[in-house]
Design an enzyme around this catalytic site. Structure first.
Site, PDB file in Angstrom:
ATOM      1  N   ASP A 221      41.829 -96.375  33.698  1.00 58.89           N
ATOM      2  CA  ASP A 221      41.048 -95.790  32.600  1.00 58.89           C
ATOM      3  C   ASP A 221      40.851 -96.856  31.519  1.00 58.89           C
ATOM      4  OD1 ASP A 221      39.901 -94.316  30.591  1.00 58.89           O
ATOM      5  OD2 ASP A 221      41.424 -92.747  30.576  1.00 58.89           O
ATOM      6  N   GLU A 247      37.319 -96.486  35.425  1.00 53.49           N
ATOM      7  CA  GLU A 247      36.788 -95.350  34.662  1.00 53.49           C
ATOM      8  C   GLU A 247      36.393 -95.724  33.238  1.00 53.49           C
ATOM      9  OE1 GLU A 247      38.676 -91.178  32.980  1.00 53.49           O
ATOM     10  OE2 GLU A 247      39.010 -91.714  35.078  1.00 53.49           O
ATOM     11  N   GLU A 274      33.335 -88.464  30.492  1.00 53.43           N
ATOM     12  CA  GLU A 274      34.237 -87.720  29.617  1.00 53.43           C
ATOM     13  C   GLU A 274      33.669 -87.527  28.214  1.00 53.43           C
ATOM     14  OE1 GLU A 274      38.460 -89.016  27.514  1.00 53.43           O
ATOM     15  OE2 GLU A 274      38.047 -89.620  29.560  1.00 53.43           O
ATOM     16  N   ASP A 297      33.931 -83.206  30.384  1.00 52.81           N
ATOM     17  CA  ASP A 297      35.023 -82.407  29.810  1.00 52.81           C
ATOM     18  C   ASP A 297      34.446 -81.058  29.418  1.00 52.81           C
ATOM     19  OD1 ASP A 297      36.856 -81.229  27.856  1.00 52.81           O
ATOM     20  OD2 ASP A 297      37.924 -83.137  27.962  1.00 52.81           O
ATOM     21  N   HIS A 324      37.319 -83.971  33.301  1.00 49.90           N
ATOM     22  CA  HIS A 324      38.368 -84.601  32.517  1.00 49.90           C
ATOM     23  C   HIS A 324      39.319 -83.527  32.004  1.00 49.90           C
ATOM     24  CE1 HIS A 324      39.761 -85.866  28.351  1.00 49.90           C
ATOM     25  NE2 HIS A 324      40.324 -86.772  29.122  1.00 49.90           N
ATOM     26  N   GLU A 344      41.958 -83.699  37.614  1.00 50.24           N
ATOM     27  CA  GLU A 344      42.881 -84.522  36.853  1.00 50.24           C
ATOM     28  C   GLU A 344      43.951 -83.659  36.185  1.00 50.24           C
ATOM     29  OE1 GLU A 344      42.761 -87.892  33.313  1.00 50.24           O
ATOM     30  OE2 GLU A 344      41.215 -86.342  33.328  1.00 50.24           O
TER      31      GLU A 344
END
Length: 429
Positions: A221, A247, A274, A297, A324, A344
């Protein structure tokens, strides 16, 4: 011919600021020492050395969490949490509430469009859409309770028997030992730390690869902190490490940059999403075909209503959707969609080595993955299946204190003093 039964309408909206830390939808509003805020993580502000030590130093937790209740005319209450704190509560009542009171809660598409379009002149992305997201999630929770069904049944039913999870945290070895199929680690050092920082990033990832072996999936990430050239270079230097995906390497607005890094590394996987908002924001990401997974998200992009539209768009391009974090809100979505292969789990424990509820102690029955998975049966409760913790209710501060107009006492605003008055005041001081 039998008539359709009358359905309850929305009677009232209540919002609360969640006091303290560790509860609610702002994941980063946690106690000091937590890996999420106080471990080395490259961020958009890491280019300034003074903001590298802690993510709270530049304000990642400044908004905090809020909690929203939507009550129907029959007394049923749906609720949801998210990030936004006092500003979110203010927007709920001063702007969005007008579209909700008296409305049919089943009209989720209509209500989203009204709130989104009414806030377009100052919104489109960021906090206003995140507030709409929480309203939308509370509506879906209310609908599930009114119909006595879990949300995933309302949006298409189960497409799989279980959800498999990967874990985001500081210790991939702990994630493997807890039963997760893979692990994602935050990149520690930013491009502004030069060649030495790049070398330390590669060493950091090599150490984790060695700790879990050659075949355990390992993801990275980058949290919007890299640029095109740095991404191309670090991916090149780590090719022997078998990184599953890179990511959010770039700014969310640098959609053309993803084309460049994919052209440089066509066989590597890159993901983002995200921090993108609405179907309009995701359209270009999807149409470009430069991303191997998109990661919206549900608590930010516009809620379940908008996420379903984004997922349908992505499915037409055979791009998987892996939300996310967002706890149960994401779980109901993932189990109901055919192009959502896994989910996740964001490690919420301070050291990232154990499984705890995503929303802290806000709910008494938040489902959490055991041995790296959840089943459909774990989600079989009305709405999102969450029960507010009585202890946590004491942390809820009603937002009414934000909405009262300041007292005027019938007095005019004070007149600014003239220059001579200013001088006399300076002398007195």
């Amino acid at each position: 011919m039998a008539s359709v039964r009358q359905f309850p309408t929305i009677k009232s909206i209540r919002s609360f600021v969640i006091g303290g830390v560790g509860s609610g939808g702002d994941y980063h509003n946690v106690k000091g020492g937590h890996w999420l805020i106080d471990s080395p993580i490259s961020t958009p502000c890491s280019q300034w050395e003074k903001y590298r030590t802690s993510r709270t130093s530049w304000g990642i937790n400044v908004l905090g969490s809020f909690f929203l209740e939507i009550e129907a005319s029959d007394g049923t209450v749906g609720f949801a949490t998210g990030f936004g704190g006092p500003p979110a509560c203010w927007l709920v009542h001063q702007h969005f509430e007008r579209f909700l009171i008296g409305a049919d809660p089943r009209n989720t598409n209509h209500l989203f469009e009204q709130m989104y379009r009414a806030s377009m002149f100052y919104g489109r992305k960021g906090l206003p859409v995140a507030v709409i997201s929480v309203i939308d999630l509370a509506l879906w929770d209310l609908l599930g309770k009114l119909r006595n069904e879990p949300v995933y049944k309302l949006i298409g039913g189960a497409t799989k028997d279980r959800i498999d999870f990967y874990c985001t945290g500081p210790e991939p070895q702990a994630a493997r030992d807890m039963g997760f199929w893979g692990a994602k680690v935050p990149l520690p050092y930013c491009p502004e730390e030069g060649h030495a920082g790049l070398k330390k990033n590669v060493e950091f990832l090599r150490k984790h690869r060695e700790s879990v072996g050659p075949d355990f999936p390992l993801m990275v990430d980058c949290y919007m902190s890299l640029n095109v050239s740095y991404t191309i270079e670090i991916a090149k230097q780590c090719q022997d490490l078998n990184i599953n995906w890179w990511e959010e390497c770039l700014s969310p607005d640098d959609t053309d940059g993803f084309e460049q890094i994919k052209r440089a590394h066509p066989t590597l996987k890159f993901t983002t999403g995200e921090h993108e908002y609405s179907r309009y924001g995701f359209r270009k990401l999807i149409e470009g075909r430069n991303l191997d997974i998109i990661q919206p998200d549900v608590m930010w992009l516009g809620g379940m209503t908008e996420l379903l539209k984004v997922a349908a768009m992505a499915a037409a391009y055979d791009i998987p959707v892996v939300p996310h974090a967002s706890g149960p809100y994401s779980y109901h979505f993932v189990i109901s969609q055919p192009n959502t292969p896994f989910q996740e789990y964001l490690a919420n424990s301070p050291d990232g080595k154990s499984v705890l509820p995503v929303f802290g102690d806000l709910f008494v029955d938040e489902p959490i993955p055991t041995k790296g998975f959840l089943t459909a049966q774990d989600l079989d409760k009305p709405g999102f299946g969450l029960t507010l913790n009585p202890v946590a209710r004491a942390k809820l501060i009603p937002s009414t204190y934000l909405l009262s107009p300041p007292p005027t006492n019938g007095l005019r605003p004070p007149t600014p003093p003239d220059v001579e008055s200013d001088k006399s005041l300076e002398v007195k001081e």
